[in-house]
Scaffold this motif. Sequence first.
Motif, short mmCIF file in Angstrom:
data_model
loop_
_atom_site.label_atom_id
_atom_site.label_comp_id
_atom_site.label_asym_id
_atom_site.label_seq_id
_atom_site.Cartn_x
_atom_site.Cartn_y
_atom_site.Cartn_z
N ASP A 165 -0.66 -0.95 2.56
CA ASP A 165 0.12 -0.90 3.65
C ASP A 165 1.18 -0.04 3.45
OD1 ASP A 165 1.96 -1.54 5.37
OD2 ASP A 165 1.68 -3.93 5.59
N LYS B 297 3.60 1.16 5.84
CA LYS B 297 4.73 0.77 6.20
C LYS B 297 5.62 -0.31 4.90
CE LYS B 297 6.45 -0.08 10.63
NZ LYS B 297 6.29 -0.64 12.13
N GLY C 242 6.74 1.92 2.28
CA GLY C 242 7.72 2.69 2.38
C GLY C 242 8.99 1.88 2.42
N ARG C 243 9.07 0.81 2.84
CA ARG C 243 10.12 -0.38 2.58
C ARG C 243 10.44 -0.26 1.22
NH1 ARG C 243 7.94 -2.93 7.18
NH2 ARG C 243 6.70 -4.49 5.59
N ALA D 66 3.39 6.74 0.00
CA ALA D 66 4.78 6.85 0.28
C ALA D 66 5.24 7.79 -0.61
CB ALA D 66 5.66 5.44 0.13
N TYR E 199 14.64 8.50 3.92
CA TYR E 199 13.30 7.86 4.53
C TYR E 199 12.27 8.56 3.93
CZ TYR E 199 11.42 4.74 7.96
OH TYR E 199 10.96 3.50 8.58
N THR F 91 5.32 8.30 5.07
CA THR F 91 4.31 7.38 4.74
C THR F 91 3.08 7.56 5.59
OG1 THR F 91 5.28 5.86 6.37
CG2 THR F 91 6.08 5.51 4.18
N TYR G 281 3.86 3.37 17.32
CA TYR G 281 4.65 3.32 15.76
C TYR G 281 5.68 4.39 16.36
CZ TYR G 281 5.57 5.72 11.36
OH TYR G 281 6.16 6.19 10.53
N ARG H 116 10.04 5.04 16.44
CA ARG H 116 10.85 5.64 15.53
C ARG H 116 11.68 6.86 16.28
NH1 ARG H 116 8.16 5.50 10.46
NH2 ARG H 116 9.55 7.11 9.57
N GLU I 230 14.93 5.52 11.18
CA GLU I 230 13.98 4.41 11.48
C GLU I 230 14.02 4.08 13.00
OE1 GLU I 230 13.08 0.27 9.40
OE2 GLU I 230 15.10 0.96 9.15
#
Length: 369
Positions: free
Chosen positions: A66, A68, A71-72, A111, A170, A173, A277, A281, A335
């Motif tokens: 995943d 996203k 990335g977190r 990522a 950031y 990803t 998405y 952003r 973000e």
Amino acid sequence: MSARPRKNTYAGLTDVGRVRTHNEDAILLEPPLFAVADGLGGHEAGEVASNTAIDALVTSAPRRPDAKALGRAVRTANRAVIQAAHDGLGRDGMGTTLTAAVVEGGRIAVAHVGDSRAYLLHGGTLERITEDHSVVADMIRQGTLTEEQSRTHPNRSVITRALGTDNNMYPDTFEVDAETGDRLLLCSDGLTGMLPDAEIAEILDTYRDPDVAVRMLVDRANEAGGHDNTSVVLVDIEAGRGGLAAPRAPRGWTSVLVWTFAFLAVLAIAGWGTYRYAQERAYLVDEGGVVVLYRGVPGEFAGVSLRWLEAETTITVSALDIVTAQRLANGVPVENVEAGFDLIEQYRARIDPPALEPSPEPEPSAGTP
Ligand code: MN
């Protein structure tokens, strides 16, 4: 199907090289999670940064591909490095690259921050799937430097994005699909600075045992000079494994129809997902020398640009520091639009510190004639 063990086989190696006295790189081999980090900041700092990032990544990364969520986890790792410096570990200004992947069958989430890289070997061809966040990569993209020249450029190791310096950092990803027999390579610039892509491809294509292949990559980087720490992580893809297993080939025209519909549905969902998405952003970019805020994402997707002008500012890029200016040339992702406005305020504060310097606007009572 054969009776081979249905698992991704992998190997990794990190080596100090021939010139440095310390290894500031760190690698992670915890399937399905893999990573390479290249620390910056010198002894007692670079390795603290890279190891802190890897430790934080292990505890926060998803166990499924995943992008996203991965990335977190990288953003969590970024905060961990900043916090470590704050707590007196390492030193202020230490940082690290981080290129992380979660592999499940043929599905790969990536990522990425900095100039470590991810590559995919497919059918003997090595495809670079990450973009370096570096001054020379920006120059190559702008057409002012060739790949070959970048190897000897004095700023070749200056990166424009790293963990440990910026709370708004950031990562890039994305998710990619690979096939059985493909090889995923993560590596630090100690490898790519010493060996051209063609040589890396040749080694990966020749040595099919992953343990042998990583050993050969490191040895060849050292034979070429070993100017930097060299780290490599290699994952052999077995696409039939895991929850996203590739379906068996359909038989007969009904199956073909079913699969055609399924394919079209996936395309539609992917397109709609990308659009949604992009709408969430935002990014800041240098446009005609001033900072401009767009909702959306830089670049084009299947020939369509997904961006909407949100705000033009009066901040001139040349008034900002060189690293920020370099990043703005390609777009600084944030973000959302709100975070974009926050970052604009931070830029503004940097070039126009409140209550420290007179306002650029002429003051009526300031004594000017
Ligand atoms: Mn390095």
